[in-house]
Write an enzyme that holds these catalytic residues in place. Structure first.
Site, PDB file in Angstrom:
ATOM      1  N   LYS A 155       0.972  -1.203  -0.016  1.00  0.00           N
ATOM      2  CA  LYS A 155      -0.089   0.073   0.153  1.00  0.00           C
ATOM      3  C   LYS A 155       0.838   1.345  -0.079  1.00  0.00           C
ATOM      4  O   LYS A 155       2.076   1.087   0.439  1.00  0.00           O
ATOM      5  CB  LYS A 155      -0.735  -0.023   1.196  1.00  0.00           C
ATOM      6  CG  LYS A 155      -2.144   0.835   1.152  1.00  0.00           C
ATOM      7  CD  LYS A 155      -3.128   0.117   0.421  1.00  0.00           C
ATOM      8  CE  LYS A 155      -4.351   1.092   0.235  1.00  0.00           C
ATOM      9  NZ  LYS A 155      -5.435  -0.196  -0.096  1.00  0.00           N
TER      10      LYS A 155
ATOM     11  N   GLY B 201     -20.500   7.027   3.459  1.00  0.00           N
ATOM     12  CA  GLY B 201     -19.320   7.238   2.539  1.00  0.00           C
ATOM     13  C   GLY B 201     -19.567   7.069   1.041  1.00  0.00           C
ATOM     14  O   GLY B 201     -20.555   6.087   0.663  1.00  0.00           O
TER      15      GLY B 201
ATOM     16  N   GLY C 109     -17.807   7.801  -1.868  1.00  0.00           N
ATOM     17  CA  GLY C 109     -16.914   8.012  -2.787  1.00  0.00           C
ATOM     18  C   GLY C 109     -17.116   6.820  -4.049  1.00  0.00           C
ATOM     19  O   GLY C 109     -18.296   6.372  -4.033  1.00  0.00           O
ATOM     20  N   ASN C 110     -16.069   6.460  -4.612  1.00  0.00           N
ATOM     21  CA  ASN C 110     -16.147   5.331  -5.838  1.00  0.00           C
ATOM     22  C   ASN C 110     -17.069   4.101  -5.253  1.00  0.00           C
ATOM     23  O   ASN C 110     -18.009   3.598  -5.936  1.00  0.00           O
ATOM     24  CB  ASN C 110     -14.757   5.145  -6.219  1.00  0.00           C
ATOM     25  CG  ASN C 110     -14.825   3.741  -7.228  1.00  0.00           C
ATOM     26  OD1 ASN C 110     -15.093   2.524  -6.813  1.00  0.00           O
ATOM     27  ND2 ASN C 110     -14.705   4.260  -8.521  1.00  0.00           N
ATOM     28  N   ALA C 111     -16.724   3.485  -4.001  1.00  0.00           N
ATOM     29  CA  ALA C 111     -17.236   2.370  -3.617  1.00  0.00           C
ATOM     30  C   ALA C 111     -18.750   2.680  -3.238  1.00  0.00           C
ATOM     31  O   ALA C 111     -19.509   1.917  -3.520  1.00  0.00           O
ATOM     32  CB  ALA C 111     -16.527   1.834  -2.471  1.00  0.00           C
ATOM     33  N   GLY C 112     -19.012   3.475  -2.545  1.00  0.00           N
ATOM     34  CA  GLY C 112     -20.266   3.883  -1.798  1.00  0.00           C
ATOM     35  C   GLY C 112     -21.443   4.240  -2.925  1.00  0.00           C
ATOM     36  O   GLY C 112     -22.352   3.678  -2.980  1.00  0.00           O
TER      37      GLY C 112
END
Ligand code: GLU
Length: 416
Positions: free
Chosen positions: A105, A217, A219-222
């Site tokens: 990471k 949340g 963002g992309n995932a949410g």
């Protein structure tokens, strides 16, 4: 406090599984620490002509199963310990979906919301100039994470190829499709999460088409979780959504497509017509069937776990639940789909992207979805079977599956 230091939490989770597995002491100790870590100081020229100095990291946690793999996060609260924890979780994530990659990471302590596109480009290129010699298709492969995106991956790949004077599309994943990205990478994290929700719902007798769900949340995932839950499962009622500036609720339902459009237009979910304002904390405690934490680590703690009513928690964020909260939720019978299983769809399609880059031939979207579904379903079943056999909770079962696989690779190499 151990409770809130993500790396301490990651070590504690590993310790629990090592004990349950009866792992030998050397392997256990080896897996508690990153194999390698780098820290960089990056001076970057800002648009106003001044130079700002950024602190950045790359952690290569474990490469026994293959090149280390994992995203790059740009966040004001990034520290070496957040990056270490995320790198550890990447190791378990790649192992649980059984892809031939290790875990790594990266992180830069910065606030991209206050930076212009040109400043972001200079930071992206500076990062690659610092880390380039440690990266490579056969070494370590970054990807997007919180506040980084395909455009940033494109600049990074370009910088890397400029340094080497060669084409190396597989050095980074999550690229735009026009320069070697994969079909289906954009929504892969959320899609994989919804596939495991489908499998888990069957096991616990929950009808996902009638279930209510909330997303923390956005963002992309949410955003993709909100829309894909309905699309893949053929129903379900989204009742609440939040982002870093607050949340909104409507018990009668929120149109997922509309709220995504609103977020993209206004930059937040607050003020979405027909909803009432709630806080992020309130969202987590709503009376819903399924909860998708899709923001940052450490939001479900022993202070609020007792109030959580969801039957199923699909952890799209990395590390949203602290060990104390885990215990409370397991005690209540909440089924947790642990982060490194639930959000493994992203890295799985990153792996597909690398495979396609390597043989320079690209798959259809249908093929990506089919392959992703198979990997996620197999991973869910491996974890669920271990949970039954070992009488362990889901996170411990997921650790048991992954640690067994990584430990085997370490032993076969003669490392431990
Ligand atoms: N950042 C994503 C994760 O945490 C994806 C990593 C990758 O694609 O390498 O899983």
């Amino acid at each position: 406090m151990a409770e809130m230091n993500p790396f301490k939490i990651a070590q504690q989770q590993l310790d629990e599984s090592a004990k349950k597995l009866g792992l030998d002491q050397a392997t256990h100790e080896f897996l508690r620490w990153p194999q390698r870590e780098y820290r960089f100081t990056l001076p970057v020229k800002m648009d106003n002509g001044r130079t700002r100095v950024f602190h950045a990291y790359r952690v290569q946690y474990n490469g026994a199963r293959g090149p280390t793999k994992g995203g790059l996060r740009w966040h004001p609260d990034e520290t070496i310990d957040t990056v270490r924890a995320l790198a550890a979780w990447m190791t378990w994530k790649c192992a649980v979906v059984n892809i031939p990659l290790g875990g790594g990471k990266g992180g830069v302590t910065c606030n991209p919301k206050e930076m212009t596109e040109t400043e972001k480009e200079r930071l992206a290129r500076a990062y690659i100039r610092a880390v380039a010699r440690e990266l490579g298709v056969h070494r370590d492969v970054p990807a997007p994470d919180v506040y980084t995106n395909p455009q940033i991956m494109a600049w990074m790949m370009d910088e890397y190829e400029t340094i080497l004077g060669e084409s190396h599309p597989g050095v980074i994943t999550g690229k735009p499709i026009a320069i070697g990205g994969s079909q289906g990478r954009g929504d892969a994290t959320a899609r994989g999460g919804v596939y495991v929700v489908r499998e888990a719902s069957q096991k616990i007798g929950l009808d996902p088409t009638k279930a209510t769900y909330a997303v923390q949340g956005f963002g992309n995932a949410g955003q993709y979780a909100a829309t894909l839950h309905n699309e893949i499962l053929g129903g379900g009622r989204l009742v609440a959504v939040s982002d870093s500036s607050g949340g909104v609720v409507n018990k009668d339902g929120i149109d997922p497509e509309e709220i995504v459009r609103f977020k993209l237009e206004t930059g937040k979910v607050s003020g979405f017509p027909g909803t009432k304002a709630i806080t992020n904390e309130e969202l987590l405690e709503l009376d819903v069937d399924i909860l998708y934490p899709a923001a940052l680590e450490g939001v479900i703690t022993d202070a609020n776990a007792g109030n959580i009513k969801a039957k199923l928690i699909c952890e799209l964020a990395n590390g949203p639940t602290t060990p104390g909260a885990d215990e409370i939720l397991h005690g209540k019978g909440t089924l947790i789909l642990p982060d490194f299983l639930a959000n493994a769809g992203g890295v799985t399609v990153s792996y597909f992207e690398q495979v396609q880059n390597t043989y320079n031939y690209y798959w259809s979207l249908e093929h990506v979805h089919e392959q992703l579904d198979r990997r996620m379903t197999d991973a869910f079943n491996a974890v669920f079977d271990t949970r039954e056999k070992a009488k362990a909770h889901m996170r411990l079962a997921a650790y048991m599956v992954s640690v067994t696989r990584v430990a085997e690779a370490c032993k076969l190499r003669g490392w431990v």
